[in-house]
Structure formats: structure tokens, C-alpha cells
Scaffold this active site. Structure first.
Site, PDB file in Angstrom:
ATOM      1  N   HIS A 217      14.378 -23.453  41.525  1.00  9.81           N
ATOM      2  CA  HIS A 217      13.863 -24.621  40.802  1.00  9.81           C
ATOM      3  C   HIS A 217      14.760 -24.785  39.582  1.00  9.81           C
ATOM      4  CE1 HIS A 217      10.164 -26.826  39.029  1.00  9.81           C
ATOM      5  NE2 HIS A 217      11.152 -26.964  38.177  1.00  9.81           N
TER       6      HIS A 217
ATOM      7  N   HIS B 148      -3.753 -29.418  41.930  1.00  9.13           N
ATOM      8  CA  HIS B 148      -4.540 -29.013  40.752  1.00  9.13           C
ATOM      9  C   HIS B 148      -5.825 -29.831  40.809  1.00  9.13           C
ATOM     10  CE1 HIS B 148      -1.108 -26.891  39.030  1.00  9.13           C
ATOM     11  NE2 HIS B 148      -0.368 -27.948  39.285  1.00  9.13           N
TER      12      HIS B 148
ATOM     13  N   HIS C  99       8.142 -26.029  51.398  1.00 11.81           N
ATOM     14  CA  HIS C  99       7.783 -25.870  49.974  1.00 11.81           C
ATOM     15  C   HIS C  99       6.323 -26.250  49.740  1.00 11.81           C
ATOM     16  CE1 HIS C  99       9.413 -26.177  45.613  1.00 11.81           C
ATOM     17  NE2 HIS C  99       8.129 -25.842  45.607  1.00 11.81           N
TER      18      HIS C  99
ATOM     19  N   ARG D 130      -2.018 -21.703  46.913  1.00 10.88           N
ATOM     20  CA  ARG D 130      -2.989 -21.203  45.918  1.00 10.88           C
ATOM     21  C   ARG D 130      -3.885 -20.114  46.499  1.00 10.88           C
ATOM     22  NH1 ARG D 130       0.174 -23.746  42.204  1.00 10.88           N
ATOM     23  NH2 ARG D 130      -0.224 -25.939  41.970  1.00 10.88           N
TER      24      ARG D 130
ATOM     25  N   GLU E 118      10.444 -19.632  45.157  1.00 12.57           N
ATOM     26  CA  GLU E 118      10.981 -20.476  44.157  1.00 12.57           C
ATOM     27  C   GLU E 118      11.123 -19.726  42.832  1.00 12.57           C
ATOM     28  OE1 GLU E 118       8.216 -23.731  43.557  1.00 12.57           O
ATOM     29  OE2 GLU E 118       9.644 -24.779  42.299  1.00 12.57           O
TER      30      GLU E 118
ATOM     31  N   ASN F  65       4.487 -18.201  43.345  1.00 14.00           N
ATOM     32  CA  ASN F  65       3.899 -18.267  41.986  1.00 14.00           C
ATOM     33  C   ASN F  65       2.374 -18.330  42.062  1.00 14.00           C
ATOM     34  OD1 ASN F  65       3.880 -20.897  42.991  1.00 14.00           O
ATOM     35  ND2 ASN F  65       4.109 -21.840  40.986  1.00 14.00           N
TER      36      ASN F  65
ATOM     37  N   HIS G 245       2.487 -24.727  47.864  1.00 14.53           N
ATOM     38  CA  HIS G 245       1.795 -23.753  47.009  1.00 14.53           C
ATOM     39  C   HIS G 245       0.341 -23.762  47.489  1.00 14.53           C
ATOM     40  CE1 HIS G 245       5.137 -23.695  43.979  1.00 14.53           C
ATOM     41  NE2 HIS G 245       5.301 -24.935  44.408  1.00 14.53           N
TER      42      HIS G 245
ATOM     43  N   ASP H 124       6.577 -29.884  48.154  1.00 16.36           N
ATOM     44  CA  ASP H 124       6.165 -29.231  46.891  1.00 16.36           C
ATOM     45  C   ASP H 124       4.668 -29.470  46.674  1.00 16.36           C
ATOM     46  OD1 ASP H 124       6.091 -27.782  44.593  1.00 16.36           O
ATOM     47  OD2 ASP H 124       7.322 -29.123  43.405  1.00 16.36           O
TER      48      ASP H 124
END
Ligand code: DOR
Ligand code: ZN
Length: 421
Positions: A176, A288, A57, A61, A142, A91, A59, A284
Site C-alpha cells: 500500500h 466499517h 484484496h 474482519r 498489504e 491487518n 478485509h 479493497d
């Protein structure tokens, strides 16, 4: 035939008490026992030798979100933390809901990732799920059963139809599960209240009701022991829910804001006590920038980086004798490998030759020593056991802070049909 390079790890302590030499040839373990010679020999008598982690899991980006992270910086962070395979969530911007967007994501990762990778497909009412499966998606989701940062929620009708189709394909649906109640979101306490543990339990049950045809479900980042108990499927838990509570943060500190939220110290301990039911520990990893996190509580995006601290935090627990090394290997390496359908890394001939070599002592986690582009960690000041060397595919790809190019691979899902449009 060209001889494949060999690497010998001498005097490895194998969980269970045995000491052995491990001979790798190319990308697999050739022999475990008393070793002879090899192209490269590393003495491991003082070291903790662990099969490298597979983080299901992350992200990563990239694209318009490259200020947060991209494949280059994110995969460096993975490797430096002992993760040699990641599964990237869809996502992204654009979201991965068409075969074209999916193919572009694979191409970006192939060009820039230092670690091996699988990529999941997005799920919306309009996503051509069978075509995404043939394009090489490793799983679906997800899928957000409540809105989150960069994730629109799907409704129950869409989810019911999608689960039937994903089940028919023989794929895994990654969910999720959260419920968002109305209310002000101006502190970590509010955030935990509007996205409550009780709501998570209801969401898990609602997802199960949508699963009318027995699709295999992977429940992401379960944040409470009650959700773990009711989840009918694969249970994933993150290090932040195991090791952090909102009580240890300033209530206005957005670096502790993620979905699902951090809970109370008591709920955190209860989750840890559900250890035996946890199938997967994944990060996860959702970086950011500090700027974005400074936007004021309600506006700040949810998510924390974590791929580099996943294994080190758990190994610190092993060194402190609170959990067993065998359990950490199962939850971070063997179980996720099986779910992805790849050969697990490990101490038997035929296993994937991916290892992490660590000193048997902790160091203090500080963002300065980490590699995510976002430049901060919610685990600042905590203890971790970090790799000094990482081996991927039988090659040393990280040594004392330096990266060396290995041969990272894309791991397509079982439905992959090359050349199909
Ligand atoms: O906190 C989160 N951030 N939770 C998610 O599920 C998504 C993630 C993100 O992509 O930022
Ligand atoms: Zn996520």
C-alpha cells in the site's frame, strides 16, 4: 471409483463469438463443444456466462471487528457478487504477524467461509517471514508504506530488509504505497490533498528504491494514472477509483472516505484511460459500520465495502459496450488466478469450474440487496449486472438469492509446509 457429479451449461456464448456447451465434472471443465447429458443441465442461451472473479484484496474482519464483517457475512457478499476466491489482508485484530495468529485465522475461515480463500501474512520488523511462508501465507502484506486504518506504516529500512527476504522466499510483496502530508483532514477534498496523487507517485518510487534485490511487488489500489505509469510490478486498481470521484460526494460524506482517497473527476477518467496497464481489478473490500463512519470526518475510519459490486459494476460497463468482456475476465479472474498459483476458471478443458451466470441487463445497486454486514455501499443508485447463479467447484452455490453449501478450500501459498512449527 465414485463417479463425480456433472453439470452441463448449454448454449454458452464464449468471448470471441463461439457458442458451445460446457461440461463440468467435479471441480474441473471436462469438455467444451456439443454436450450430451449430465446430472444437472442449465440452458444459458439468454445469459452472460463469465468465469467467476478472484478478488485479491479483501478485509474480511471478524474477531473484535465482527460488527463490520466476518467470514460468514463477507463470503456471502463475495459469492452473491460472483467472487468465488478471495485473498484476505492481514491487518486484522490481532494482526497476522505470528504463525499462531495465522493458523487461527485459517481455522476461522475454514469454519465459516462460503468461498475459497487465501490469507496473506503481515509484515513488521519482528515478523518471522520464513515461518509465515511455511505456515501457508499466500503473499506478504498489504504492507503500509504510510499509516492507514488498522495499518501501521513500516519504515524504509524495515521494508528494504523485508523485500530482500520475501524475494528470497520467491513470494509476492503486496504494498500500500501512499504519502501522508501534514494538514487538516476535515473533508474529502482535504483527504485527497493530504494523501495526494503526487505523494502516491513518490511513495511508489520510494518502494522501488527499497527493492534492491528484485522482489516481485504487487502495488495495491493505484489511484492515479501517474502511479500506474511508474509502478514497476503488478498494478491493482479498485472499482471505487475507476467509477467514483470525490466530486460526486458531499465533501463531508465519510462513506466516500478511503485510502488512497477518491480523486477528482478528471483524475478518475485518466485512471480509467490507463485501462490497458491495469493487471488486476480488486475491491479493497474494507467495511466499517455506519456508526463508526458517523464519528466526524477526521475520526471516521477509511474504507468501503466492495467485494459484491466488483464484478457487477464491470459487467455493466461490458453490457454498455465501454469495455470488453475478455478484458474484465483477464483482470478479475485469469490474472489474479495466475498470481495466486491456481488454475484459472474458464472455457477450456482442465479449467477450474467456477462460473457466474447473469441476465444481460443491469439493475440498480442498493445496499438492501447486498450481503455485507456493514449495510451500506458507496455505489448506491449506480448500475450493476448481478449474478442469478454462481457455480463454485462445479456446484451451484448461489441461486436466485439462496446460498447452498459448496466445498470452499483454503489456498495456501507455495511455501506451505504442513506440520512445521
Ligand atoms: O481505506 C482503506 N481501508 N484502505 C486501506 O488500505 C485499509 C482499509 C481498512 O482496512 O479499513
Ligand atoms: Zn487495503
Amino acid at each position: 471409483m465414485k463417479r463425480r457429479p456433472t453439470l452441463l451449461l448449454k448454449n454458452v456464448s464464449i468471448p470471441g463469438g463461439r457458442s458451445a456447451d460446457i461440461l463440468m465434472e467435479g471441480t474441473t471443465i471436462r469438455h467444451v463443444g456439443a454436450g450430451s447429458d449430465a446430472d444437472q443441465v442449465i440452458d444459458c442461451s439468454q445469459l452472460l456466462v463469465v468465469p467467476a472473479a478472484v478478488d485479491l484484496h479483501v478485509h474480511m474482519r471478524g474477531g473484535p471487528q465482527a460488527a463490520k464483517e466476518d467470514w460468514e457475512s463477507g463470503s456471502r457478499s463475495a459469492i452473491a457478487g460472483g467472487v468465488t476466491v478471495v485473498a484476505d489482508q492481514p491487518n486484522t485484530i490481532p494482526a497476522l504477524t505470528t504463525p499462531e495468529a495465522f493458523a487461527a485465522r485459517v481455522a476461522d475461515a475454514k469454519a465459516h467461509s462460503l468461498c475459497s480463500f487465501a490469507i496473506n501474512s503481515g509484515v513488521t520488523a519482528a515478523t518471522p517471514l520464513a515461518a509465515m511462508w511455511e505456515a501457508g501465507a499466500s503473499a506478504f502484506g498489504e504492507t503500509f508504506f504510510a499509516p492507514s486504518s488498522y495499518g501501521d506504516a513500516v519504515d524504509a529500512t524495515t521494508l528494504t530488509r523485508a523485500l530482500a527476504e520475501i524475494g528470497r522466499l520467491g513470494a509476492v510483496a503486496t504494498i500500500h504505497a501512499e504519502e501522508v502530508a501534514p494538514g487538516e483532514d476535515s473533508s474529502l477534498v482535504d483527504h485527497a490533498r493530504i494523501r495526494s496523487a503526487a505523494g502516491e507517485v513518490r511513495a511508489v518510487e520510494a518502494v522501488s528504491s527499497c527493492n534492491t534485490t528484485g522482489c516481485r511487488i504487487y502495488f495495491c489500489h493505484m489511484s492515479s494514472s501517474r502511479s500506474v505509469a511508474v509502478a514497476k510490478g503488478i498494478v491493482e486498481v479498485t472499482p471505487h477509483h475507476l467509477f467514483l470521484s470525490h466530486e460526486t460526494f458531499d465533501p463531508l460524506d465519510t462513506l466516500g472516505k478511503m485510502n488512497p482517497p477518491l480523486r477528482t473527476e478528471k483524475e478518475r477518467k485518466d485512471l480509467y484511460a490507463a485501462w490497458d496497464r491495469i493487471d488486476i481489478i480488486a475491491s479493497d473490500h474494507a467495511p466499517h459500520t455506519r456508526d463508526e463512519k458517523s464519528a466526524g470526518f477526521a475520526a471516521a475510519p477509511s474504507g468501503v465495502p466492495g467485494v459484491e459490486t466488483l464484478l457487477p459494476l464491470l459487467l455493466a460497463e461490458v453490457v454498455a459496450k465501454r469495455i470488453s468482456l475478455a478484458d474484465v475476465i483477464a483482470k478479475t479472474s485469469q490474472n489474479p488466478s495466475r498470481i495466486l498459483g491456481i488454475e484459472p476458471a474458464g472455457f477450456e478443458p482442465g479449467c477450474r469450474a467456477d462460473f457466474v451466470l447473469c441476465p444481460r441487463k443491469e439493475t440498480t445497486i442498493t445496499a438492501e440487496n447486498l450481503h455485507s454486514r456493514c449495510g451500506w455501499t458507496p455505489f448506491e443508485g449506480m448500475k450493476g449486472v448481478f449474478p442469478t447463479r454462481v457455480i463454485m467447484g462445479g456446484q451451484v452455490v448461489y441461486e436466485d438469492g439462496e446460498f447452498r453449501k459448496g466445498d470452499p478450500a483454503w489456498i495456501p501459498g507455495k511455501g506451505y509446509r504442513p506440520g512445521r512449527k
